[in-house]
Design a protein around this motif. Structure first.
Motif, mmCIF file in Angstrom:
data_model
loop_
_atom_site.group_PDB
_atom_site.id
_atom_site.type_symbol
_atom_site.label_atom_id
_atom_site.label_comp_id
_atom_site.label_asym_id
_atom_site.label_seq_id
_atom_site.Cartn_x
_atom_site.Cartn_y
_atom_site.Cartn_z
ATOM 1 N N SER A 44 65.503 -29.260 9.328
ATOM 2 C CA SER A 44 66.144 -27.888 9.546
ATOM 3 C C SER A 44 65.863 -27.327 10.481
ATOM 4 C CB SER A 44 65.199 -27.218 8.659
ATOM 5 O OG SER A 44 64.064 -26.667 8.874
ATOM 6 N N VAL A 45 66.773 -26.439 10.690
ATOM 7 C CA VAL A 45 67.692 -25.177 12.081
ATOM 8 C C VAL A 45 65.938 -24.971 12.395
ATOM 9 C CG1 VAL A 45 68.407 -23.698 11.477
ATOM 10 C CG2 VAL A 45 69.323 -24.549 13.139
ATOM 11 N N LYS A 46 65.324 -24.578 11.305
ATOM 12 C CA LYS A 46 64.454 -23.411 11.632
ATOM 13 C C LYS A 46 63.765 -24.367 13.049
ATOM 14 C CE LYS A 46 60.422 -21.069 9.141
ATOM 15 N NZ LYS A 46 60.260 -21.003 7.513
ATOM 16 N N ASP A 47 62.638 -25.789 12.134
ATOM 17 C CA ASP A 47 61.931 -26.436 12.592
ATOM 18 C C ASP A 47 62.060 -26.554 13.811
ATOM 19 O OD1 ASP A 47 60.896 -26.021 10.355
ATOM 20 O OD2 ASP A 47 60.874 -28.097 9.431
ATOM 21 N N LEU A 48 63.289 -26.758 14.528
ATOM 22 C CA LEU A 48 64.137 -27.435 15.544
ATOM 23 C C LEU A 48 63.767 -25.326 16.289
ATOM 24 C CD1 LEU A 48 65.806 -29.067 17.758
ATOM 25 C CD2 LEU A 48 67.511 -27.526 16.856
ATOM 26 N N ILE A 49 64.536 -24.499 15.942
ATOM 27 C CA ILE A 49 63.744 -23.664 16.716
ATOM 28 C C ILE A 49 62.718 -22.959 16.866
ATOM 29 C CG2 ILE A 49 64.300 -20.595 16.813
ATOM 30 C CD1 ILE A 49 66.769 -21.070 14.742
ATOM 31 N N GLU A 50 61.756 -23.255 15.659
ATOM 32 C CA GLU A 50 60.486 -23.576 15.853
ATOM 33 C C GLU A 50 59.613 -24.169 16.985
ATOM 34 O OE1 GLU A 50 58.418 -22.321 12.546
ATOM 35 O OE2 GLU A 50 59.263 -20.154 12.872
ATOM 36 N N ALA A 51 60.458 -25.570 17.250
ATOM 37 C CA ALA A 51 60.044 -26.213 18.214
ATOM 38 C C ALA A 51 60.198 -25.710 19.406
ATOM 39 C CB ALA A 51 60.685 -27.514 17.397
ATOM 40 N N CYS A 52 60.793 -25.630 19.902
ATOM 41 C CA CYS A 52 61.843 -24.891 21.125
ATOM 42 C C CYS A 52 60.658 -23.725 21.745
ATOM 43 C CB CYS A 52 62.571 -24.238 20.786
ATOM 44 S SG CYS A 52 64.603 -25.641 21.132
ATOM 45 N N GLY A 53 60.094 -22.675 20.567
ATOM 46 C CA GLY A 53 58.899 -21.881 21.098
ATOM 47 C C GLY A 53 58.805 -20.887 20.185
ATOM 48 N N VAL A 54 60.519 -20.936 19.774
ATOM 49 C CA VAL A 54 60.802 -18.756 19.591
ATOM 50 C C VAL A 54 60.093 -19.231 17.427
ATOM 51 C CG1 VAL A 54 62.784 -17.794 18.670
ATOM 52 C CG2 VAL A 54 62.878 -19.521 20.996
ATOM 53 N N PRO A 55 59.347 -18.196 17.172
ATOM 54 C CA PRO A 55 58.796 -18.103 15.914
ATOM 55 C C PRO A 55 60.564 -17.292 15.068
ATOM 56 C CG PRO A 55 58.138 -16.716 17.665
ATOM 57 C CD PRO A 55 58.755 -17.050 18.133
ATOM 58 N N HIS A 56 60.486 -17.763 13.562
ATOM 59 C CA HIS A 56 61.503 -17.498 13.529
ATOM 60 C C HIS A 56 61.963 -16.547 12.879
ATOM 61 C CE1 HIS A 56 58.234 -17.905 9.732
ATOM 62 N NE2 HIS A 56 58.678 -17.135 9.326
ATOM 63 N N THR A 57 61.043 -15.799 12.838
ATOM 64 C CA THR A 57 60.421 -13.687 12.784
ATOM 65 C C THR A 57 61.792 -13.507 13.704
ATOM 66 O OG1 THR A 57 58.681 -13.775 13.568
ATOM 67 C CG2 THR A 57 58.615 -13.560 11.446
ATOM 68 N N GLU A 58 61.611 -14.131 14.888
ATOM 69 C CA GLU A 58 62.911 -13.306 15.985
ATOM 70 C C GLU A 58 64.289 -14.017 15.459
ATOM 71 O OE1 GLU A 58 60.612 -11.033 17.564
ATOM 72 O OE2 GLU A 58 59.607 -11.950 16.380
ATOM 73 N N VAL A 59 64.545 -14.123 15.015
ATOM 74 C CA VAL A 59 65.502 -15.006 14.554
ATOM 75 C C VAL A 59 66.363 -14.046 13.825
ATOM 76 C CG1 VAL A 59 67.250 -17.027 14.535
ATOM 77 C CG2 VAL A 59 65.485 -17.338 15.734
ATOM 78 N N ASP A 60 67.529 -13.716 14.354
ATOM 79 C CA ASP A 60 68.333 -12.541 13.405
ATOM 80 C C ASP A 60 69.803 -14.333 13.053
ATOM 81 O OD1 ASP A 60 68.430 -10.630 11.685
ATOM 82 O OD2 ASP A 60 69.973 -9.600 12.684
ATOM 83 N N ARG A 61 70.262 -14.487 13.280
ATOM 84 C CA ARG A 61 71.602 -15.120 13.101
ATOM 85 C C ARG A 61 71.587 -16.214 13.734
ATOM 86 N NH1 ARG A 61 76.672 -13.690 15.010
ATOM 87 N NH2 ARG A 61 78.743 -14.264 13.987
ATOM 88 N N VAL A 62 72.147 -17.669 13.398
ATOM 89 C CA VAL A 62 71.987 -18.982 13.999
ATOM 90 C C VAL A 62 73.693 -19.537 13.189
ATOM 91 C CG1 VAL A 62 71.087 -21.122 13.797
ATOM 92 C CG2 VAL A 62 69.632 -19.342 12.766
ATOM 93 N N LEU A 63 74.761 -19.789 14.043
ATOM 94 C CA LEU A 63 75.429 -20.054 14.079
ATOM 95 C C LEU A 63 75.248 -21.680 14.653
ATOM 96 C CD1 LEU A 63 77.376 -17.860 15.670
ATOM 97 C CD2 LEU A 63 77.301 -17.830 13.378
ATOM 98 N N VAL A 83 71.830 -19.599 18.581
ATOM 99 C CA VAL A 83 70.882 -18.931 17.708
ATOM 100 C C VAL A 83 70.345 -17.370 19.072
ATOM 101 C CG1 VAL A 83 67.607 -18.938 18.101
ATOM 102 C CG2 VAL A 83 69.257 -20.490 18.312
ATOM 103 N N HIS A 84 70.547 -16.042 17.260
ATOM 104 C CA HIS A 84 71.088 -14.903 18.006
ATOM 105 C C HIS A 84 69.756 -13.603 17.482
ATOM 106 C CE1 HIS A 84 75.353 -14.365 18.087
ATOM 107 N NE2 HIS A 84 74.565 -15.566 18.517
ATOM 108 N N SER A 85 68.906 -13.098 18.064
ATOM 109 C CA SER A 85 67.628 -12.513 18.313
ATOM 110 C C SER A 85 68.261 -11.551 17.326
ATOM 111 C CB SER A 85 67.006 -11.815 18.989
ATOM 112 O OG SER A 85 67.690 -11.273 20.636
ATOM 113 N N VAL A 86 67.530 -10.338 16.746
ATOM 114 C CA VAL A 86 67.541 -9.232 16.327
ATOM 115 C C VAL A 86 68.565 -7.724 17.192
ATOM 116 C CG1 VAL A 86 66.874 -7.596 14.711
ATOM 117 C CG2 VAL A 86 65.471 -9.159 14.915
#
Ligand SMILES: [Zn+2]
Length: 258
Positions: A44-63, A83-86
């Protein structure tokens, strides 16, 4: 049609991610927001983003390939992920936003005592216990629908965490400004309405009702008192109050400066 004798569970491919806003704060050194990752099928895109070190709580928009997706979106080969921050998506994109702004009460990690007191000083409902274990923080967060504030990224990545934030600054006052901005709290500030020690809402009390518990000079010089129904402390004006009032004004000024 017959497929391969054994399904290839280890098939992997590369995905290119671009992190915008201040999300490079979470990436390992030197990547400047651009990351190339090897991805297994069904990621999932969430797992991939977190594998890069970025918690999902910091991500507001994914294209993905320029189209907005939610966190459970499963990636295909050659996907390009943005991946966009808030703070990047404050405009008219509410349907695509993955984070809520409307959080008014929080759990604050035991390492962030100054932040916890500042938020209470501004009137916000904060669970804080400097001895609390991670598990307790998560339980209170979930049981009382609070946002989780911690600099422990692993904790923010826990699957039950919905709303949270990792303060970027190490300074308590700057962290407070970050929280006020992230959750749009400026209009909800009500200074001096909450006990800094136990979080209860303060009550106005008649001087007569507390006069037996006051020092002689306090009895003479002060007329307005509040008491805490939680820990029974009594509060009034005075030099300590002046310090707190200038801290409130300083935070309000920084908030306006942005
Ligand atoms: Zn109290």
């Amino acid at each position: 049609m017959s497929g391969p004798h054994q399904p290839d569970k280890t098939k992997s491919f590369r995905v290119r991610l671009t992190f915008l806003g201040d999300l490079s704060f979470f990436l390992k050194g030197g990547s400047q927001g651009n990351v190339l990752r090897e991805v297994k099928e069904r990621t999932s895109v969430k797992d991939l983003i977190e594998a890069c070190g970025v918690p999902h709580t910091e991500v507001d928009r994914v294209l993905v390939d320029s189209k907005p997706v939610n966190f459970s979106y499963v990636l295909d080969e050659n996907a390009r992920v943005e991946v966009h921050s808030v703070n990047v998506t404050q405009h008219n994109l509410s349907r695509e936003q993955l984070q809520s702004r409307n959080i008014r009460k929080f759990v604050v990690d035991g390492h962030l005592g100054k932040l916890a007191r500042n938020l209470r000083l501004l009137g916000f409902d904060v669970f804080y216990a400097n001895t609390a274990e991670d598990q307790q923080l998560l339980e209170v967060m979930q049981g009382e629908a609070r946002g989780l504030i911690t600099r422990d990224r692993r904790l923010l990545m826990h699957s039950i965490v919905e709303h949270g934030y990792c303060p970027r600054s190490g300074n308590g006052e700057e962290q407070t400004i970050e929280i006020l901005r992230r959750f749009g709290l400026e209009k909800a500030i009500e200074p001096f309405t909450r006990c800094l020690d136990c979080n209860a809402r303060l009550e106005t009390v008649e001087k007569n009702a507390v006069i037996d518990r006051l020092e002689p000079l306090t009895k003479v010089y002060y007329e307005n008192f509040r008491s805490c129904p939680g820990c029974r402390k009594i509060f009034w004006g005075g030099s300590h109050f002046d310090k707190l009032r200038s801290r409130v004004e300083s935070m309000r000024a920084k908030l306006r400066d942005a």
